[in-house]
Write an enzyme that holds these catalytic residues in place. Sequence first.
Site, PDB file in Angstrom:
ATOM      1  CB  CYS A   1      43.077  40.879  47.420  1.00 45.35           C
ATOM      2  SG  CYS A   1      43.155  41.212  49.187  1.00 45.35           S
ATOM      3  CB  SER A   2      43.495  42.476  42.101  1.00 47.44           C
ATOM      4  OG  SER A   2      44.809  42.692  42.577  1.00 47.44           O
TER       5      SER A   2
ATOM      6  CB  CYS B   1      50.591  47.445  39.214  1.00 46.39           C
ATOM      7  SG  CYS B   1      51.052  46.241  40.452  1.00 46.39           S
TER       8      CYS B   1
ATOM      9  CE  LYS C   1      38.000  40.682  44.427  1.00 43.46           C
ATOM     10  NZ  LYS C   1      38.298  39.462  43.801  1.00 43.46           N
TER      11      LYS C   1
ATOM     12  CG  HIS D   1      46.808  43.184  38.890  1.00 44.93           C
ATOM     13  ND1 HIS D   1      47.271  43.932  37.824  1.00 44.93           N
ATOM     14  CD2 HIS D   1      47.398  43.729  40.005  1.00 44.93           C
ATOM     15  CE1 HIS D   1      48.097  44.870  38.276  1.00 44.93           C
ATOM     16  NE2 HIS D   1      48.193  44.757  39.582  1.00 44.93           N
TER      17      HIS D   1
END
Lengths: 377, 478
Positions: free
Chosen positions: A205-206, A81, A320, A324
């Site tokens: 969670c994203s 990431c 978020k 992502h």
Amino acid sequence: MYIKGVGMTKFGIQEAATSHLVYEATLEALNDADMFMSNIDAIVVSSIEIMSNGERQKHSGSVISSLFHIKAPILSIPAGCAGGGTILWTANRLQKTSNYRNILVIGFEKMISNTSKKLTDEILMGGERIYEQSEGLIFPAQNALVAQQYMLKYGATTDDFALVAYKNHQNAFLNPKARFYKKEVTLKQIKNSPVVASPLRLFDCSLSVNGAAAAILTNDRTDIEIAGSSLFVDRLSTFESEDMTTWDATRLAAEEAYKQAGISPADIDIAEIHDAFTPVELISYEDLGFCKKGEGKEMIRKGITNIDGKMPVNTSGGLKAKGHPISATGVSQIYEIVKQMRNECGERQIEKPEYGLALNIGGVGSTATVHILKNLN
Amino acid sequence: MIIRWVCEKCSKKWIYPIEKCVYCKGNITKQKGTKIKVVGITKVTIQSPMHPIVPYNILLLQDEFSNRLPKKTMKDYKIGDVYAEQKAKTKDAVSVVKTKYDVYEAIKESVDILNGIKLSSDDKILIKPSIITAAYPYQAVNTNPDFLNALLTVLFELGVKKENVIVAEQALIGSDTVDAASKSGILEICKKNGVEFADISKGPFEGVESDEFKFRIFKEALNRKVINVPIMKTNFQLGISGAMENLSRLADEKTQREMYFDSIDVTLPQLAKLLPDVFTIADATNGMQGQGPLALGEPAFLNLILASRSPANLDAVFCEVTMLKAPSYIKEIKNIELVGNEIDALKYPIKQPVSDATPHSDIKVIDGKACPACLNLMNNLTAKLVGLRGEQLNLVIGSMLTEDMFEGKERLVALGECAIKKLGESKIKPIAKIDENIDDVEQLMLLKKLLVTEGTPKITPVDKVKSKMKKLLSKVIG
């Protein structure tokens, strides 16, 4: 080093091929820089080359060469990431030690085109294979264990996490490039969303999305200077750390970036922070030095990081609510800060910032890059 | 137990096994934490392919050295609870331990929670690995040599004398045992540890009877304590090649054939009865999934070691963990005591063997418990025709064929001597026969014709000439 142009696709569930996402983001960056591909001397790209999307396409560097008809050094650097931040750091270093005048960086990922189970499994491969993967420690669970330790140690609550999600959704509502653009999400919805890995809920969670983001770095003076650029890599698993609620990679990267820029945390006017999970944003406030350890919750409670607060965080909507797409995320953070500095953010525009900070994290605090941009206008 | 590898000089710790400190070149020792508490818990509610049963809990465990480790469980705990592995209460319990990065420690743990193997220094031991054919360790066909090496270390630490240990095995019928043992790396481990390797096929054997079935068993197996060390695999014919199947190669070749002819599901438990003092410790660190070792199976990273005094119970637990169809000799899982890990916390489906599948989607197989030679032939021929579409064929192999196996099946092709003979004795008429002894190019030509042509094509003299030319050409151009 300076930033000449930025571009990004909308983050979403579009069905375009990965190569087209790359093309779209790059074309916007070239237009933004008022340049052509022939002005580019080198390219640095990042992607984790997801297998479950069905494209079966590896060897990204050569794909980029075919796509842009360019014969030049093309480096391909996957870093989970933190891929986006890592290629920015690499390009910045490369530019300082070479005669490349203009370097294009592109982060991209096509994640959404298969079942969520398959995607969850593929993302899980970023965790330690024996201690984490085989114990079912999917990323929400890894972050849940961190969140629990943080709550126990500093008295943060799930309501604090909900406030982070709410703030970032409100910001994404105003960002046309965000997955949740013009999609209203209430605090009640967030607090009532299903538990994914206790204490984390779905809205902690994203969002996995498809997308690409590009930036052109140059030696020529522009309106945006890269005042600080740092990268640190720490252990793979959080359970290895003495204190799971402080991420050394973030702390060290921040220290170095501030030193390079000759500023302190108090000088930052806007930050894009890697809120892969809502507690990470709070922990990052602390690791970046915006507040003391354990005081992250106060920043969100007092609205300091709201878009109209003293130091807005994730005006783009963050991971978020903007989304992502793994390796594109770090470059998209730079996109947001550049646009804010140029006063091009429309409804979500904040008062013209002088210094902006982007924190991009890979794994659960494993890799961290911090970039500090200075507005020269 | 939580393990860390710690530098004796500078005290740096690693979660991975290393031999020397990369900072000060100091020696490394293992730090083993045994006083373990729960310091964190999360309940996960979303499925992933390796973790299909939800919700499950992940505990964050911490030992007396402040080392931590996550642990999946279906049970509920509270922060502050003591976490301790329970030991087996029943004789035929099965232990399942995760290998992590240390096979030696995992073997020790799996034996320990079964209350030990109970060996004395005078005991004579026969270790029975699984070495079925010449294959490298990464192919997961044979017991991994590192696994055997770790087991020998554990046994020697228990006081077992090298001279009292033999490692004994025979490869599948048609394969050379010593070649197989050599390629598998097992022979080298035997040499390294100073233990003898015995080729079971060379005997001597002793006749013994169990439930009216006459076995001829390797004499040493009857006179020694047997430690059964299979690698856990799927099997095209049995569903699973595990602890029970591994024992079959303690019998001579004739007995093995008869065991299959007489229904292997029945004869395996009969054989196991003759070997009451068997301790099985099974290698499932890297097992096998799909069609099994002789039929294009593939390695499955399972990260497990299973142990038990009951080979049938061990197979039962493996089938349950991997969601494989269990052979009929397996009793209900609910009656088996499990220690080390919980079944539901381990469960995930590996690729199942399909009993009528061949590598070619248009060619099915009707298997009358064929021998490995015919199985290999079937796989090789059909694999070479992949990509060529045609009308569905049913290859018939083996001799344990019953009429009900042919219900609704058309275009039967008898492959191999046994099937040709068996069908010849019955009313069922195949559209063609492929003899296992004819030229392999001719075999392939005939099967190809059968696949792409309607009716009953045959090999013509022109085909025979073509076959010879092809062989010659392949020899010339290598």
